[in-house]
Design an enzyme around this catalytic site. Structure first.
Site, PDB file in Angstrom:
ATOM      1  N   GLU A   1      -5.111  -8.719  -0.278  1.00 27.93           N
ATOM      2  CA  GLU A   1      -5.923  -8.335   0.883  1.00 27.93           C
ATOM      3  C   GLU A   1      -7.364  -8.232   0.420  1.00 27.93           C
ATOM      4  O   GLU A   1      -7.679  -7.432  -0.460  1.00 27.93           O
ATOM      5  CB  GLU A   1      -5.463  -7.007   1.488  1.00 27.93           C
ATOM      6  CG  GLU A   1      -4.136  -7.132   2.220  1.00 27.93           C
ATOM      7  CD  GLU A   1      -3.739  -5.891   3.012  1.00 27.93           C
ATOM      8  OE1 GLU A   1      -4.636  -5.167   3.497  1.00 27.93           O
ATOM      9  OE2 GLU A   1      -2.522  -5.664   3.134  1.00 27.93           O
TER      10      GLU A   1
ATOM     11  N   GLU B   1       0.828  -1.214   0.000  1.00 24.52           N
ATOM     12  CA  GLU B   1       0.000   0.000   0.000  1.00 24.52           C
ATOM     13  C   GLU B   1       0.866   1.270   0.000  1.00 24.52           C
ATOM     14  O   GLU B   1       0.711   2.155   0.841  1.00 24.52           O
ATOM     15  CB  GLU B   1      -0.984  -0.008   1.183  1.00 24.52           C
ATOM     16  CG  GLU B   1      -1.978  -1.140   1.070  1.00 24.52           C
ATOM     17  CD  GLU B   1      -3.251  -0.996   1.915  1.00 24.52           C
ATOM     18  OE1 GLU B   1      -3.332  -0.090   2.757  1.00 24.52           O
ATOM     19  OE2 GLU B   1      -4.171  -1.810   1.695  1.00 24.52           O
TER      20      GLU B   1
HETATM   21  O1  AHR Z   1      -5.459  -5.687   6.903  1.00 21.35           O
HETATM   22  C1  AHR Z   1      -5.411  -4.493   7.602  1.00 21.35           C
HETATM   23  C2  AHR Z   1      -4.726  -3.380   6.832  1.00 21.35           C
HETATM   24  O2  AHR Z   1      -5.481  -3.064   5.710  1.00 21.35           O
HETATM   25  C3  AHR Z   1      -3.362  -3.690   6.284  1.00 21.35           C
HETATM   26  O3  AHR Z   1      -2.359  -3.522   7.189  1.00 21.35           O
HETATM   27  C4  AHR Z   1      -3.243  -2.688   5.169  1.00 21.35           C
HETATM   28  O4  AHR Z   1      -2.406  -3.148   4.130  1.00 21.35           O
HETATM   29  C5  AHR Z   1      -4.672  -2.456   4.734  1.00 21.35           C
HETATM   30  O5  AHR Z   1      -4.988  -1.129   4.669  1.00 21.35           O
END
Ligand code: AHR
Length: 496
Positions: free
Chosen positions: A296, A173
């Site tokens: 994610e 990210e």
């Molecule tokens: O999964 C929680 C958070 O969500 C992670 O650390 C980040 O990559 C995303 O914003």
């Protein structure tokens, strides 16, 4: 009733087993308490990893596990987490609650966990606040089979032979917590850092670049244009929030019909994201060399009342089971570009498989979906043709049925099915083209269903939601018939 045509000879490519991957971050009680209790804990453990969770996860045959973050990754300095535990640096976990991180779970412990699970490690490197040298040395430490400063250090820390490490993320990210970069800047940084992520000895690294958040198509465009030839995979992050509002995401339990519907509608948005990001990738990579890695995904609700807001602890209901089933069907069906996905997160955080409280543990509805769907790993995807009935709520409509199908190496055909409607059952008639039924042909299945669509497991009642045999199935004259109860997820196995 819905008519489905399933062509059991229509090989549509392998469903990469890594679609069934998971994510473990130093966040809340995921690593500490959830996975790691330490060698001296009264909770039974293997080399510090709790046995109850380990046994539960081993049953899922998890193909790949991402670590150490998440946002944590871009503030993680791996050298703090190796060597004698008593000498490891204590740091602040700035992203998640400002709590102390004692670094007792580091590289050796993570790779031991992967060995015990029989899973491939996927390590996210620190591009946001770490140096190029630090990233290069981490890969050298883990994978170099010879004499070198890092390999020698690894040996002096008790590991003679290198580990195999395939998947390496170059930042996380970086459009947000990983440095708030513009895509042009990150693309250049990616090119620089990834140059030094080397293949040592016979280890081969699959390099994953930080990809877009949700519908940030510009990010994908720039990354593919400027850096596609330096990467093997591009990540995508998309979370399902019932409200779509980060200030008040909606509750994990006690939700009404409207929240049920909205959540499923939002999760179906994943299809549009896969299609549109893939179109951009096709433009710069027509040969399909760069994989889309959805590292994610899952539900994100308001935290459980009374818990640390920085720990992202949430309950998990039948609604989460539907979210899991729908997304996994999508990933299977877009298997050409989607080569890996990692649910966030494995224990005690967001859409977890397992929840723990002290020495107690429970399996969530999401766990049971992964248990059913594992039959698709490395199987041939099969073509399905059908028009789903509409599921209407108020003046909005989504499809009621979600399906995917595959054939494994033994020739067994598996169909996974979700009924999104919270009120109506769904009768399905599936015509099996090119399926040779013998006298010994058989059909069997398992299903996850509860009369209460908000049902979940608690430490007091850990088996309220659990898998059942699905007996109400018939196979006759190449026609499979089944009825999905409202709000259910199931798997069917067909042997010719
Ligand atoms: O999964 C929680 C958070 O969500 C992670 O650390 C980040 O990559 C995303 O914003």
């Amino acid at each position: 009733m819905v008519d489905v045509i399933l062509n059991s000879n229509s090989d549509k490519g392998l469903i990469n087993r890594n679609i069934y991957g998971h994510f473990s971050e130093h966040l809340g009680r995921c690593i500490y308490e959830g996975l790691w209790v330490g060698e001296d804990s009264p909770i039974p453990n293997t080399d510090g990893i709790r046995n109850d969770v380990l046994t539960a996860l081993q049953k899922l045959n998890i193909p790949v596990l991402r670590w150490p973050g998440g946002c944590f990754a871009d503030e993680y300095h791996w050298k703090d987490g190796v060597g004698p535990k008593s000498e490891r640096a204590r740091m602040i976990n700035n992203n998640w609650g400002g709590v102390e991180e004692n670094n007792h779970f580091g590289t050796h412990e993570f790779l031991r966990l992967c060995e015990l699970l029989g899973t491939e490690p996927y390590i996210s490197g620190n591009l946001g606040s770490g140096t190029v040298q630090e990233m290069q040395q981490w890969v050298e430490y883990i994978t170099f089979d010879g004499e070198s400063p890092m390999a020698n250090w690894r040996k002096s820390n008790g590991r003679e032979k290198p580990w195999k490490l395939t998947y390496f993320g170059v930042g996380n990210e970086n459009w947000g917590c990983g440095g708030n970069m513009r895509p042009e800047y990150y693309a250049d940084e990616y090119r620089r850092y990834s140059t030094y992520v080397r293949n040592y000895s016979d280890n081969r690294i699959f390099k994953i670049a930080c990809g877009p958040n949700e519908d940030n198509y510009e990010w994908t465009e720039v990354l593919m244009r400027e850096a596609a030839r330096f990467m093997d995979g591009l990540s995508l992050h998309y979370y399902t929030l019932p409200t779509g509002n980060w200030q008040d995401k909606g509750e994990a339990t006690g939700f009404d019909e409207a929240a049920w519907f909205r959540t499923l509608k939002r999760t179906l948005h994943m299809e549009e994201l896969i299609v549109k990001h893939s179109e951009i990738m096709d433009k710069y990579d027509p040969e399909n060399k760069v994989a889309l890695i959805i590292d994610e995904w899952g539900t994100w609700y308001n935290v459980e009342p009374g818990t640390n807001p920085g720990f992202l602890y949430q309950q998990n209901t039948m609604r989460d089971a539907l979210v899991a089933g729908i997304n996994l069907n999508l990933f299977n069906n877009y298997n050409k570009r989607v080569q890996m996905a990692n649910l966030a997160q494995i224990v005690n955080v967001l859409q977890a498989l397992v929840l723990t409280e002290g020495e107690r543990m429970l399996l969530t509805p999401t766990y049971h979906v992964f248990d059913m769907y594992q039959v698709h790993m490395d199987a041939q995807r099969l073509e399905l043709n059908y028009e789903s009935p509409a599921y209407t709520f108020g003046d909005e409509t989504i499809p009621q049925l979600s399906l995917s199908a595959s054939r494994n190496a033994e020739g067994v055909v598996h169909v996974t099915a979700c009924n999104l409607s919270h009120t109506d059952e769904l009768e399905v008639v599936c015509r099996l083209d090119s399926f040779q039924t013998s006298d010994a042909a058989s059909v069997s299945g398992r299903i996850l269903h509860h009369d209460d669509f908000g049902a979940y497991n608690t430490f007091e009642e850990p088996n309220r939601v659990q898998l059942a045999d699905w007996s109400d199935l018939s196979l006759e004259n190449n026609e499979l018939r089944f009825t999905l109860p409202p709000a259910s997820v199931g798997v069917i196995a067909l042997k010719a």
